[in-house]
Design a protein around this motif. Structure first.
Motif, PDB file in Angstrom:
ATOM      1  N   GLY A 552      -3.285   1.600 -14.007  1.00  0.00           N
ATOM      2  CA  GLY A 552      -2.716   0.288 -14.270  1.00  0.00           C
ATOM      3  C   GLY A 552      -2.930  -0.661 -13.101  1.00  0.00           C
ATOM      4  O   GLY A 552      -3.292  -0.245 -11.993  1.00  0.00           O
ATOM      5  N   TYR A 553      -2.691  -1.930 -13.352  1.00  0.00           N
ATOM      6  CA  TYR A 553      -2.958  -2.947 -12.334  1.00  0.00           C
ATOM      7  C   TYR A 553      -2.174  -2.689 -11.047  1.00  0.00           C
ATOM      8  O   TYR A 553      -2.704  -2.810  -9.943  1.00  0.00           O
ATOM      9  N   THR A 554      -0.900  -2.315 -11.177  1.00  0.00           N
ATOM     10  CA  THR A 554      -0.076  -2.117  -9.989  1.00  0.00           C
ATOM     11  C   THR A 554      -0.483  -0.862  -9.220  1.00  0.00           C
ATOM     12  O   THR A 554      -0.241  -0.765  -8.019  1.00  0.00           O
ATOM     13  N   ARG A 555      -1.124   0.091  -9.887  1.00  0.00           N
ATOM     14  CA  ARG A 555      -1.521   1.347  -9.247  1.00  0.00           C
ATOM     15  C   ARG A 555      -2.978   1.335  -8.804  1.00  0.00           C
ATOM     16  O   ARG A 555      -3.448   2.312  -8.198  1.00  0.00           O
ATOM     17  N   LEU A 556      -3.702   0.262  -9.098  1.00  0.00           N
ATOM     18  CA  LEU A 556      -5.149   0.278  -8.921  1.00  0.00           C
ATOM     19  C   LEU A 556      -5.550   0.498  -7.459  1.00  0.00           C
ATOM     20  O   LEU A 556      -6.368   1.373  -7.154  1.00  0.00           O
ATOM     21  N   ILE A 557      -4.992  -0.296  -6.542  1.00  0.00           N
ATOM     22  CA  ILE A 557      -5.411  -0.198  -5.141  1.00  0.00           C
ATOM     23  C   ILE A 557      -5.035   1.156  -4.533  1.00  0.00           C
ATOM     24  O   ILE A 557      -5.884   1.828  -3.930  1.00  0.00           O
ATOM     25  N   PRO A 558      -3.778   1.622  -4.659  1.00  0.00           N
ATOM     26  CA  PRO A 558      -3.482   2.954  -4.101  1.00  0.00           C
ATOM     27  C   PRO A 558      -4.276   4.066  -4.776  1.00  0.00           C
ATOM     28  O   PRO A 558      -4.671   5.034  -4.108  1.00  0.00           O
ATOM     29  N   TRP A 559      -4.510   3.941  -6.072  1.00  0.00           N
ATOM     30  CA  TRP A 559      -5.304   4.956  -6.777  1.00  0.00           C
ATOM     31  C   TRP A 559      -6.727   4.984  -6.230  1.00  0.00           C
ATOM     32  O   TRP A 559      -7.281   6.065  -5.968  1.00  0.00           O
ATOM     33  N   ALA A 560      -7.331   3.802  -6.050  1.00  0.00           N
ATOM     34  CA  ALA A 560      -8.703   3.747  -5.545  1.00  0.00           C
ATOM     35  C   ALA A 560      -8.772   4.274  -4.117  1.00  0.00           C
ATOM     36  O   ALA A 560      -9.700   5.014  -3.757  1.00  0.00           O
ATOM     37  N   ALA A 561      -7.780   3.905  -3.278  1.00  0.00           N
ATOM     38  CA  ALA A 561      -7.776   4.386  -1.902  1.00  0.00           C
ATOM     39  C   ALA A 561      -7.659   5.901  -1.853  1.00  0.00           C
ATOM     40  O   ALA A 561      -8.354   6.577  -1.069  1.00  0.00           O
ATOM     41  N   LYS A 562      -6.794   6.460  -2.675  1.00  0.00           N
ATOM     42  CA  LYS A 562      -6.629   7.915  -2.726  1.00  0.00           C
ATOM     43  C   LYS A 562      -7.920   8.588  -3.176  1.00  0.00           C
ATOM     44  O   LYS A 562      -8.313   9.633  -2.621  1.00  0.00           O
ATOM     45  N   THR A 563      -8.615   7.981  -4.157  1.00  0.00           N
ATOM     46  CA  THR A 563      -9.864   8.554  -4.650  1.00  0.00           C
ATOM     47  C   THR A 563     -10.945   8.518  -3.576  1.00  0.00           C
ATOM     48  O   THR A 563     -11.689   9.491  -3.387  1.00  0.00           O
ATOM     49  N   VAL A 564     -11.052   7.390  -2.857  1.00  0.00           N
ATOM     50  CA  VAL A 564     -12.051   7.280  -1.786  1.00  0.00           C
ATOM     51  C   VAL A 564     -11.784   8.320  -0.705  1.00  0.00           C
ATOM     52  O   VAL A 564     -12.696   9.013  -0.239  1.00  0.00           O
ATOM     53  N   VAL A 565     -10.513   8.448  -0.298  1.00  0.00           N
ATOM     54  CA  VAL A 565     -10.171   9.420   0.746  1.00  0.00           C
ATOM     55  C   VAL A 565     -10.499  10.835   0.280  1.00  0.00           C
ATOM     56  O   VAL A 565     -11.066  11.644   1.035  1.00  0.00           O
TER      57      VAL A 565
END
Length: 672
Positions: A552-565
């Protein structure tokens, strides 16, 4: 509203006063799948609209209800007598409220010198001719009717004044106890005495000889369309040349000496279309008509584009729409603009449907089709450009493919020349829904040319959102294991930073360099048979088998950061290097899904092959750093680059600049 209806005078008396704007036409034999684009046998309900328009103080907004289309009769192949004549069976009703036969009155009112239009209908038999119109909201209104008996010539004089924001004219035929035959019909305008402009029709092709020859056959079989053409020019940039096709000589013989082929190095669409524009200016044509090579044309469109352009208030670029080649009643796009903040193609009308099927919802039943759509540009699958515009604003940017048509429309508009996407003129073309040109070698051209166009035309500081979206796109590609795509995009940013003066030099080079890079990346290597890879196996599916969904929009940035890490830190399991974990269909290849795997087989958009995506921590680390550095540099240097590209635009698109490029890359010329 009423309209004058009187018997048609003798042809000799009427001809000097009026000339044809748009003939009523019927499908070619063997193309019955396209009948809904020419004839409508459904119920004449129209788009049902609320009487609330949203402008009152009630705060309530109008609601559109699209009724279910119910077919009253079925079109029979034997009812179509010729391209202009058909029979309406006894007791039946046929409407010409269709894409190719309704008259787009609002476009003629807005852009041309016409104040009124005449409908002339020639029939044999007993029945009724009923004329309708619509407004911009899609409301159907009966205008007038005339009872006809025996051989009859009937005309209606109709004003264009009520069509400020949208609306069409059309007519229905209602047969009596016996069949009513439409012999011919046309929409006419007052003749100003000027001869029609002359066209150079130009096709840019790359190893698609059969497509080219099919369209040349259509022109050879249509003397009326061919008569409008000063020259038919094929710019052949391939290795499988059109002139070497075994059917070439037979097809060329039917084109009355108007065919010329220029064989040049592969300079992409911008190089091929610029050559056509250049040659149209050189041979004294009034217009250059640009056509893609992998289209099927409706030949009547040529006359319609020319007739409209000849009557425009000022020189105007006039283009046709695109239908889906593989689903021929699907209108892929009805006009496009460039969103100035995102600098991306966009739709000018909010409720416009991408890929609208006119078989399921006809013109009368689709409200948004009645609002006039004003555009920034037209795709170069079919675009008529006045040579006066070419002489003033130049040729295309030397950018190979992508964004050349959009940038040209924006540049012409700045010079005071509008673009119109004209209903009733179209080609059938493979839609980009069935392609994925944001992945692979074309990704380089997408981002490079988008940035160049934004540098020249964006009204916003540092291009609005364009750099931010580019950075996001790099992250999506990289966590999707699309390292080849990301490498091409990085090369594109480096070329933008190198400035505008190298664009002509690298025009034929970059495509070869980008394609050579495929050997360095597994995700760029395509196998035609999935059996060439090890069978997929994954002991523990992601998310414990619960399935994957977009964050979801509110989870997008933390989700992407977690995936990159995770992708940077977690080692790639040895078994994922030995065999893929899953086989993912193209339509399921979403970044938020593929990023949860370490190794996967992925089908391409065309369904012709499969690639093996494999996570590589070192490659991810390198390319993330490269992308961040390049985007930071672009952000810093944007003002200076903007000045450089804006200053150079006229120079690098000029006829003399392109003339040097053509001279260096022309291989041969053939006339037939």
């Amino acid at each position: 509203m009423s309209a004058e209806a009187t018997p048609l005078p003798s042809e000799a008396a009427a001809q000097p006063a009026f000339s044809t704007l748009q003939r009523v036409i019927l499908p070619h034999a063997g193309q019955m799948d396209t009948v809904p684009l020419y004839v409508d046998t459904g119920v004449a309900t129209g788009a049902r609209l609320s009487t609330m328009d949203g402008s009152a103080d009630t705060g309530r907004t109008a609601k559109t209800v699209v009724p279910v289309s119910v077919a009253a009769e079925v079109a029979h192949a034997e009812d179509f007598i010729s391209r202009t004549s058909m029979s309406v069976r006894a007791g039946n009703r046929v409407s010409f409220a269709t894409y190719f036969n309704a008259f787009p009155a609002s476009y003629w009112r807005r852009w041309t010198v016409l104040d009124d239009v005449r409908l002339a209908v020639r029939t044999t038999g007993t029945g009724t001719v009923v004329v309708y119109r619509s407004n911009a909201r899609g409301s159907l209104q009966r205008v007038d009717s005339r009872r006809v008996t025996g051989p009859a010539d009937t005309l209606f004089d109709l004003p264009l004044a009520p069509f400020g924001d949208g609306g069409w004219y059309w007519f229905d035929l209602v047969a009596g106890r016996e069949p009513l035959v439409l012999e011919e019909a046309s929409w006419q305008g007052r003749d100003d005495g000027r001869a029609p402009g002359r066209i150079t029709l130009q096709i840019t092709t790359m190893n698609k000889a059969s497509f080219c020859l099919d369209n040349l056959r259509l022109l050879a079989d249509d003397p009326a369309a061919r008569e409008l053409l000063q020259e038919i020019l094929i710019v052949d940039q391939g290795t499988a040349r059109v002139a070497d096709h075994p059917d070439f000589e037979a097809v060329a013989a039917g084109l009355t000496g108007k065919l010329r082929i220029i064989h040049q190095d592969n300079l992409g669409g911008s190089g091929g279309f610029s050559r056509g524009m250049y040659e149209a200016v050189a041979n004294g044509s009034d217009y250059a008509l640009l056509l893609d090579d992998d289209v099927v044309i409706e030949p009547e469109s040529i006359a319609r584009l020319l007739t409209f352009a000849d009557r425009c208030r000022k020189p105007t670029i006039v283009g046709g729409h695109m239908f889906d080649l593989y689903n021929r009643t699907v209108l892929h796009t009805f006009g496009e603009i460039v969103n100035p903040y995102r600098f991306q193609p966009d739709q000018p009308v909010a409720d416009q449907v991408l890929g609208h099927d006119l078989r399921g919802s006809s013109l009368r039943n689709t409200a948004w089709l009645h609002r006039r759509v004003d555009v920034d540009y037209n795709g170069w699958w079919m675009d008529l450009i006045p040579t006066r515009v070419i002489r003033e604003v130049g040729l295309a940017l030397p950018v190979f493919i992508k964004w050349d048509d959009a940038e040209y429309g924006l540049r012409a508009r700045k010079a005071g020349y509008p673009t119109v996407s004209l209903p009733g003129a179209a080609v059938w073309h493979v839609s980009w829904i069935d392609k994925d040109d944001l992945v692979g070698w074309q990704a380089y051209f997408h981002i490079r040319n988008r940035l160049i166009s934004a540098l020249i035309h964006s009204p916003y500081e540092r291009g609005g959102r364009v750099l931010r979206e580019s950075g996001y796109a790099d992250i999506k590609h990289l966590i999707s294991m699309q390292y080849y795509t990301a490498a091409g995009r990085a090369m594109a940013l480096e070329d933008v930073l190198a400035g505008p003066d190298q664009l002509h030099r690298i025009l034929p080079e970059r495509i070869q360099q980008i394609r050579a890079m495929t050997q360095e990346y597994p995700d760029a290597q395509l196998a035609p048979d999935v059996e060439q890879y090890p069978a997929p196996h994954m002991a523990k599916p992601p998310r414990r088998g619960r399935g994957l969904a977009a964050p979801g929009y509110t989870r997008l940035i933390p989700w992407a950061a977690k995936t990159v890490v995770r992708q940077l830190v977690a080692p790639v399991p040895p078994e994922s290097r030995e065999r893929p974990q899953a086989h993912i269909a193209h339509q399921d290849n979403k970044w938020w899904r593929i990023s949860q795997y370490d190794s996967a087989l992925v089908s391409n958009a065309e369904g012709t092959g499969v690639s093996w995506y494999q996570r590589d921590r070192g490659e991810l680390r390198h390319q993330l750093a490269r992308s961040a550095a390049l985007h930071a540099q672009l952000l810093r240097e944007w003002p200076a680059l903007r000045r450089a590209y804006q200053e150079a635009a006229a120079r690098i698109t000029s006829l003399p600049a392109w003339e040097q490029t053509f001279a260096a890359h022309t291989r041969s010329e053939l006339r037939r």
